[in-house]
Design a protein around this motif. Structure first.
Motif, PDB file in Angstrom:
ATOM      1  N   HIS A 270       0.800  -1.220   0.000  1.00 20.60           N
ATOM      2  CA  HIS A 270       0.000   0.000   0.000  1.00 20.60           C
ATOM      3  C   HIS A 270       0.837   1.276   0.000  1.00 20.60           C
ATOM      4  CE1 HIS A 270      -4.194  -1.469   0.471  1.00 20.60           C
ATOM      5  NE2 HIS A 270      -3.542  -2.567   0.806  1.00 20.60           N
ATOM      6  N   PRO A 273       4.366   1.542  -3.467  1.00 22.17           N
ATOM      7  CA  PRO A 273       4.103   2.016  -4.832  1.00 22.17           C
ATOM      8  C   PRO A 273       3.804   3.514  -4.869  1.00 22.17           C
ATOM      9  CG  PRO A 273       2.899   0.005  -4.410  1.00 22.17           C
ATOM     10  CD  PRO A 273       3.476   0.429  -3.098  1.00 22.17           C
ATOM     11  N   ASN A 274       3.096   3.999  -3.859  1.00 20.21           N
ATOM     12  CA  ASN A 274       2.795   5.429  -3.828  1.00 20.21           C
ATOM     13  C   ASN A 274       4.030   6.255  -3.536  1.00 20.21           C
ATOM     14  OD1 ASN A 274      -0.238   5.952  -4.069  1.00 20.21           O
ATOM     15  ND2 ASN A 274      -0.148   4.213  -2.694  1.00 20.21           N
ATOM     16  N   ILE A 347       3.263   2.492 -12.395  1.00 22.08           N
ATOM     17  CA  ILE A 347       2.995   2.594 -10.966  1.00 22.08           C
ATOM     18  C   ILE A 347       1.656   3.266 -10.693  1.00 22.08           C
ATOM     19  CG2 ILE A 347       3.769   3.624  -8.797  1.00 22.08           C
ATOM     20  CD1 ILE A 347       6.608   3.472  -9.890  1.00 22.08           C
ATOM     21  N   PRO A 349      -1.976   4.549 -11.860  1.00 24.21           N
ATOM     22  CA  PRO A 349      -3.006   4.449 -12.896  1.00 24.21           C
ATOM     23  C   PRO A 349      -3.512   5.813 -13.341  1.00 24.21           C
ATOM     24  CG  PRO A 349      -3.878   3.810 -10.750  1.00 24.21           C
ATOM     25  CD  PRO A 349      -2.401   3.925 -10.597  1.00 24.21           C
ATOM     26  N   ARG A 350      -3.356   6.832 -12.494  1.00 27.01           N
ATOM     27  CA  ARG A 350      -3.864   8.153 -12.869  1.00 27.01           C
ATOM     28  C   ARG A 350      -3.078   8.756 -14.023  1.00 27.01           C
ATOM     29  NH1 ARG A 350      -3.737  10.188  -6.817  1.00 27.01           N
ATOM     30  NH2 ARG A 350      -1.868   8.944  -7.031  1.00 27.01           N
ATOM     31  N   ARG A 352      -1.858   7.053 -16.570  1.00 25.23           N
ATOM     32  CA  ARG A 352      -2.137   6.354 -17.819  1.00 25.23           C
ATOM     33  C   ARG A 352      -3.240   7.024 -18.625  1.00 25.23           C
ATOM     34  NH1 ARG A 352      -2.912   0.723 -14.954  1.00 25.23           N
ATOM     35  NH2 ARG A 352      -1.129   1.050 -13.621  1.00 25.23           N
ATOM     36  N   LEU A 353      -4.123   7.749 -17.918  1.00 24.46           N
ATOM     37  CA  LEU A 353      -5.321   8.193 -18.607  1.00 24.46           C
ATOM     38  C   LEU A 353      -5.174   9.510 -19.337  1.00 24.46           C
ATOM     39  CD1 LEU A 353      -7.745   7.029 -15.889  1.00 24.46           C
ATOM     40  CD2 LEU A 353      -7.710   6.252 -18.245  1.00 24.46           C
TER      41      LEU A 353
ATOM     42  N   ASN B 114      -6.714   3.658  -1.612  1.00 23.74           N
ATOM     43  CA  ASN B 114      -5.370   3.716  -2.187  1.00 23.74           C
ATOM     44  C   ASN B 114      -5.448   3.985  -3.691  1.00 23.74           C
ATOM     45  OD1 ASN B 114      -2.729   3.229  -3.066  1.00 23.74           O
ATOM     46  ND2 ASN B 114      -2.378   1.811  -1.378  1.00 23.74           N
ATOM     47  N   PRO B 115      -4.834   5.105  -4.161  1.00 28.64           N
ATOM     48  CA  PRO B 115      -4.996   5.483  -5.564  1.00 28.64           C
ATOM     49  C   PRO B 115      -4.367   4.521  -6.569  1.00 28.64           C
ATOM     50  CG  PRO B 115      -3.401   6.902  -4.482  1.00 28.64           C
ATOM     51  CD  PRO B 115      -4.039   6.076  -3.414  1.00 28.64           C
ATOM     52  N   VAL B 116      -3.421   3.688  -6.135  1.00 28.91           N
ATOM     53  CA  VAL B 116      -2.734   2.842  -7.123  1.00 28.91           C
ATOM     54  C   VAL B 116      -3.270   1.410  -7.170  1.00 28.91           C
ATOM     55  CG1 VAL B 116      -0.648   4.228  -6.866  1.00 28.91           C
ATOM     56  CG2 VAL B 116      -0.830   2.060  -5.671  1.00 28.91           C
ATOM     57  N   LEU B 117      -4.285   1.110  -6.357  1.00 28.91           N
ATOM     58  CA  LEU B 117      -4.860  -0.231  -6.389  1.00 28.91           C
ATOM     59  C   LEU B 117      -6.322  -0.134  -6.814  1.00 28.91           C
ATOM     60  CD1 LEU B 117      -3.405  -1.489  -2.985  1.00 28.91           C
ATOM     61  CD2 LEU B 117      -2.556  -2.025  -5.259  1.00 28.91           C
ATOM     62  N   GLU B 125      -9.096  -7.776  -0.699  1.00 28.46           N
ATOM     63  CA  GLU B 125      -7.972  -7.977   0.203  1.00 28.46           C
ATOM     64  C   GLU B 125      -8.419  -8.488   1.574  1.00 28.46           C
ATOM     65  OE1 GLU B 125      -3.998  -5.257   0.302  1.00 28.46           O
ATOM     66  OE2 GLU B 125      -5.905  -4.310   0.750  1.00 28.46           O
ATOM     67  N   TYR B 161     -10.087   2.133 -10.851  1.00 28.67           N
ATOM     68  CA  TYR B 161      -9.281   2.719  -9.785  1.00 28.67           C
ATOM     69  C   TYR B 161     -10.104   3.789  -9.077  1.00 28.67           C
ATOM     70  CZ  TYR B 161      -5.280   0.257 -11.599  1.00 28.67           C
ATOM     71  OH  TYR B 161      -4.421  -0.726 -11.961  1.00 28.67           O
ATOM     72  N   HIS B 163      -9.816   6.855  -8.620  1.00 28.89           N
ATOM     73  CA  HIS B 163     -10.030   8.153  -9.275  1.00 28.89           C
ATOM     74  C   HIS B 163     -11.103   8.087 -10.344  1.00 28.89           C
ATOM     75  CE1 HIS B 163      -7.097   6.341 -12.092  1.00 28.89           C
ATOM     76  NE2 HIS B 163      -7.749   7.028 -12.987  1.00 28.89           N
TER      77      HIS B 163
END
Lengths: 354, 337
Positions: A270, A273-274, A347, A349-350, A352-353, B114-117, B125, B161, B163
């Motif tokens: 958690h 990656p951030n 890493i 996803p924001r 990618r868009l 969590n923004p990346v999951l 989970e 995601y 967002h």
């Protein structure tokens, strides 16, 4: 994601075009006489002959025409042989190395690549991993020790640090030698039984199952790698640590903990990656920094790579060689930043868009 | 311990006794939660109200054992969940309580996912962890949960995601995550504060519907008295880290005994007030929790305060059955109210 990567890759030729225009622009500060060195090995002392060379290669022609010729080369009217042309890989003749620049690069690049690749190891382990450990153990002894090492590395110029370790470990203790390999090892490497698959000595030694040579090469690499990477792992460690501390304060970390996840999972899955975004950003700069660092480190440790050749060329105003290296460095940098951009998208996803 | 005692101690679903949490900061000791005690039974909905910084959230995080240690420290108390003291569990045992028996949702849905999951991953989970589900089972259950909280095309949205979700949808996803393992108690820490009023109403309706369907107990932390009135059966009023009044929601709203509760209710605008009526406000500021005044923490702002209030802290005393107040002058307050 695929779209994003393709868009980034399409930018590469554009950026490289810009780089060549810039470098070519710099070339124009030289007189036609100096530029003729791109095409001839020995500048004729006879001024007439020189005029002939300038005419022959069109060095007095309009700049766009010259730029085109610089890219694709010129045909010799007598022999029909094409000379020059950076797109053909012909960067001209290096005065200081007494060979074509392309050959010089081919010969020296593996040594520098080997040095740089080994330097990635401490940057990642000492920088990123230690940064995470320091952040997780905030204000505990390991955090303080990591920070002290980072501050020392951050504030020491690499040439001073390099000279100090050379004095200490080579001159005084005689533990670690300078150069790339010992003479005996060099003889083995040159011998026909030894296969140079990659030209990276450590890797080739392993592929040839010659652990003695591997160990010899590693012993030679330790000091330059430490010197080259210290600044960068120190920076990485500071960035990783503060980014990780910041991330651990985020609400979604509390959410993850409130789910009952183990602390290890919270940190690795958690938080990390951030926290990696600024680390990846610095990764791009690290590549650039290592490229600059090799010039000094190779000089200090008499390590025969690109940096040493670059330094020699620069000292003797060998413009052709310097420009070729600049172009090569730009290429590496552009590729490094494309990799950074792709990693961002991987890493986050924001990214990618948009 | 006799059999009777063993049963009596586990007869409540949740029993909080003298919970005390402090933060040892560089500026000094912050007295965040000062010995609060209450009980909850199966299916209860408890509203916890108070101003910002009164210790509502810290008290909830202390029960979950999620306050950062250091600087925080749970100084004393017991949190008995079906008779088992959570504060005495090992970290490993506590992990099996979090998310499984005691779940929590947070104030800001924009930052608590969590923004990346992917949303689906974050829901699955907990299912995989606490219920040992396979990927496939967890996915099916997560789809069910998202449908239950009213997210259309749930099976597709699992791979989105955070967002890609609106604020209201994120809070729905958070609720789905909180309820995923059928917890005994759901702690909701101001879950509607960051949302639009219309979305707030939708989330409230959703929670009410789910409570009636699933029967879990809810601790709803808020500073919005209106929200509590529509949802809770009991209300805890907190001030400066202390529980100052607790009782059934009708009692608290209709018959407040603590001057602070009365002041809070008095500061609500009423639809029948003539235009131009000034809103009532409690004078002064809540005390700095760094150095609490001796005696009643509300005394400096209290219009009823007498000499005694400044020296001696009042304890919770019953006025009516189930209605407890910590005030020396509660009779006088009651009369005037």
């Amino acid at each position: 994601m695929v779209n994003y990567v393709i868009r980034r890759l399409l930018l590469v030729p554009l950026i490289l075009f810009g780089v060549t225009v810039l470098i070519f622009g710099m070339l124009q500060f030289l007189t036609p006489v100096e530029r003729s060195a791109l095409y001839v090995r020995d500048i004729p002392k006879n001024e007439r002959a020189l005029e002939g060379v300038i005419k022959q290669y069109g060095l007095d022609q309009p700049i766009p025409v010259q730029y085109w010729k610089w890219l694709v080369g010129t045909r010799d009217p007598h022999t029909g042989e094409i000379r020059g042309g950076i797109l053909r890989g012909d960067f001209g003749y290096s005065r200081t190395a007494s060979e074509p620049v392309a050959d010089l690069i081919k010969r020296r690049f593996p040594a520098t690549l080997e040095l740089a690749l080994w330097a990635v190891l401490p940057v990642v382990s000492g920088g990123v991993i230690l940064g995470v450990i320091a952040a997780v153990n905030h204000n505990k002894p390991i955090d303080h020790i990591a920070r002290i090492f980072a501050i020392v590395g951050w504030s020491f110029p690499d040439f001073v640090f390099g000279l100090l370790v050379l004095m200490f470990f080579y001159a005084d203790l005689k533990w670690l030698p300078p150069g790339r390999v010992s003479d005996w090892a060099n003889q083995v490497i040159m011998s026909p039984e030894f296969h140079n698959y990659t030209k990276l000595i450590t890797l080739d030694a392993l592929l040839n199952l010659r652990l003695d040579i591997f160990w010899d090469a590693v012993r030679h690499l330790i000091l330059p790698v430490v010197t080259l990477s210290y600044l960068w792992w120190a920076l990485q460690m500071r960035v990783t640590r503060s980014s990780m501390l910041e991330t651990l304060r985020q609400d979604y970390i509390t959410t993850a903990r409130s789910k009952g996840l183990a602390e290890k999972v919270v940190i690795m899955r958690h938080a990390l990656p951030n926290a990696l975004m600024p680390v990846v950003t610095l990764g791009g700069s690290t590549v650039v920094g290592l490229l600059g660092g090799v010039v000094i480190v190779e000089t200090v440790f008499d390590y025969h790579g690109m940096g040493l050749a670059f330094a020699a060329a620069a000292v003797q105003l060998d413009v052709i060689t310097v420009l070729a290296f600049t172009l090569l460095n730009s290429l590496i940098m552009v590729v490094a930043y494309v990799i950074v951009d792709v990693l961002y998208a991987y890493i986050d996803p924001r990214v990618r868009l948009d | 311990m006799s059999a009777y005692e063993a049963q009596s101690s586990s007869e409540h679903l949740l029993e909080v006794k003298n919970l005390t949490t402090r933060f040892y900061t560089e500026d000094g000791v912050v007295y965040a939660v000062n010995g609060i005690s209450y009980t909850m039974d199966e299916g209860d909905t408890l509203g916890v109200v108070g101003e910002s910084g009164c210790g509502k959230s810290v008290h909830a995080l202390s029960m979950m054992r999620l306050i950062p240690i250091p600087p925080g420290k749970i100084e004393a108390g017991e949190v008995l969940l079906r008779g088992r003291d959570l504060l005495k569990l090992s970290e490993e045992e506590m992990r099996h309580v979090r998310g499984a028996q005691l779940a929590m949702i947070f104030q800001d849905p924009m930052t608590s996912l969590n923004p990346v999951l992917t949303v689906g991953f974050q829901i699955m989970e907990a299912l995989k962890l606490h219920q040992g589900m396979s990927d496939h089972e967890a996915r099916a259950r997560a789809t069910e949960l998202l449908e239950m909280v009213g997210i259309p095309e749930a099976s597709l949205r699992l791979d989105d995601y955070p967002h890609q979700f609106s604020g209201g949808m994120r809070q729905r996803a958070m609720i789905a995550m909180g309820l995923s393992c059928n917890p005994m108690i759901l702690i909701a820490d101001e879950p509607t504060t960051a949302l639009d009023v219309t979305i707030q109403a939708q989330i409230m309706d959703l929670v009410k519907r789910l409570r009636d369907k699933l029967g879990m107990a809810i601790i709803w932390i808020t500073h919005d008295l209106g929200v509590v009135a529509g949802l809770a059966q009991r209300v805890n009023v907190m001030y400066a880290g202390s529980l100052i009044e607790t009782g059934p929601v009708k009692e608290i709203y209709g018959n407040p005994h603590h001057p602070y509760t009365a002041g809070l209710l008095g500061s609500l605008p009423r639809p029948d007030d003539p235009p131009g009526t000034k809103l009532f406000s409690i004078k002064g500021e809540p005390p700095d929790l760094l150095g609490l005044p001796k005696g009643c923490p509300f005394a400096p702002r209290c219009t009823y305060a007498v000499e005694r209030c400044f020296h001696e802290a009042p304890t919770l005393e019953p006025t009516e059955p189930g209605h407890l107040v910590a005030c020396w002058e509660k009779e006088r307050v009651e009369k005037i109210q």
